[in-house]
Design an enzyme around this catalytic site. Structure first.
Site, PDB file in Angstrom:
ATOM      1  N   SER A  41      17.373  20.900  41.970  1.00  0.00           N
ATOM      2  CA  SER A  41      17.990  21.677  43.040  1.00  0.00           C
ATOM      3  C   SER A  41      17.080  21.907  44.249  1.00  0.00           C
ATOM      4  CB  SER A  41      18.512  22.990  42.471  1.00  0.00           C
ATOM      5  OG  SER A  41      19.424  23.578  43.361  1.00  0.00           O
ATOM      6  N   ASP A  92      29.159  19.056  37.863  1.00  0.00           N
ATOM      7  CA  ASP A  92      28.590  19.319  39.188  1.00  0.00           C
ATOM      8  C   ASP A  92      29.325  18.401  40.162  1.00  0.00           C
ATOM      9  OD1 ASP A  92      27.136  19.738  41.483  1.00  0.00           O
ATOM     10  OD2 ASP A  92      25.189  19.314  40.585  1.00  0.00           O
ATOM     11  N   HIS A 119      25.782  22.215  37.627  1.00  0.00           N
ATOM     12  CA  HIS A 119      24.625  21.960  38.481  1.00  0.00           C
ATOM     13  C   HIS A 119      23.306  22.147  37.729  1.00  0.00           C
ATOM     14  CE1 HIS A 119      22.259  21.610  42.075  1.00  0.00           C
ATOM     15  NE2 HIS A 119      21.748  22.814  41.892  1.00  0.00           N
TER      16      HIS A 119
END
Length: 141
Positions: A41, A92, A119
């Site tokens: 991320s 995701d 995610h």
């Protein structure tokens, strides 16, 4: 990472070059030579500039639906020779597939989609995440 989460803003990482220098210093301080850089991320803001500038110093790269992939052109990714495992969760539907669109230009990549995961696929399905990661790491030996 400095400047993210609850940490105060940090001038030293305000630019991509500063983030590359920061990671380089971390690796030096830890005595790491040719590490595998895993980047989930938000850490993509640090890892991607490092990969593009100094990817030859890495044994491998594992982006996990990182942010910032659109900041670079396909031609920049095509220059990187670092072996890469692109990971994201099958639930995701935004950042994972978006990152794949850019990262697929890395010439030495493979993709693993973690089932039943969003995610944060490493939290949602750690068993399959680690299976994919360990398989990739074994191939680097």
């Amino acid at each position: 990472m400095p400047g993210y989460g609850d940490s105060p803003p940090a001038e030293m990482v305000a630019t991509a070059q500063g983030r590359v220098a920061f990671l380089d210093r971390v690796f030096q301080e830890l005595g790491m030579r040719r590490p595998v850089l895993i980047s989930p991320s938000m850490s993509g803001r640090f890892a991607l500039p490092f990969l593009l500038a100094r990817g030859d110093q890495l044994a491998g790269f594992v982006p996990v639906a990182p942010v910032g992939t659109k900041d670079y052109a396909a031609e920049q990714y095509q220059q990187v020779q670092t072996r890469t495992l692109i990971l994201y969760g099958d639930h995701d539907t935004s950042l994972g597939p978006q990152a794949l669109q850019s990262l697929r230009h890395l010439p030495r990549h493979r993709v693993a989609v973690v089932p039943d995961a969003g995610h944060a696929c490493y939290l949602d399905n750690p068993e399959d995440f680690h299976r994919a990661l360990l398989g990739f790491l074994r191939q680097l030996k």
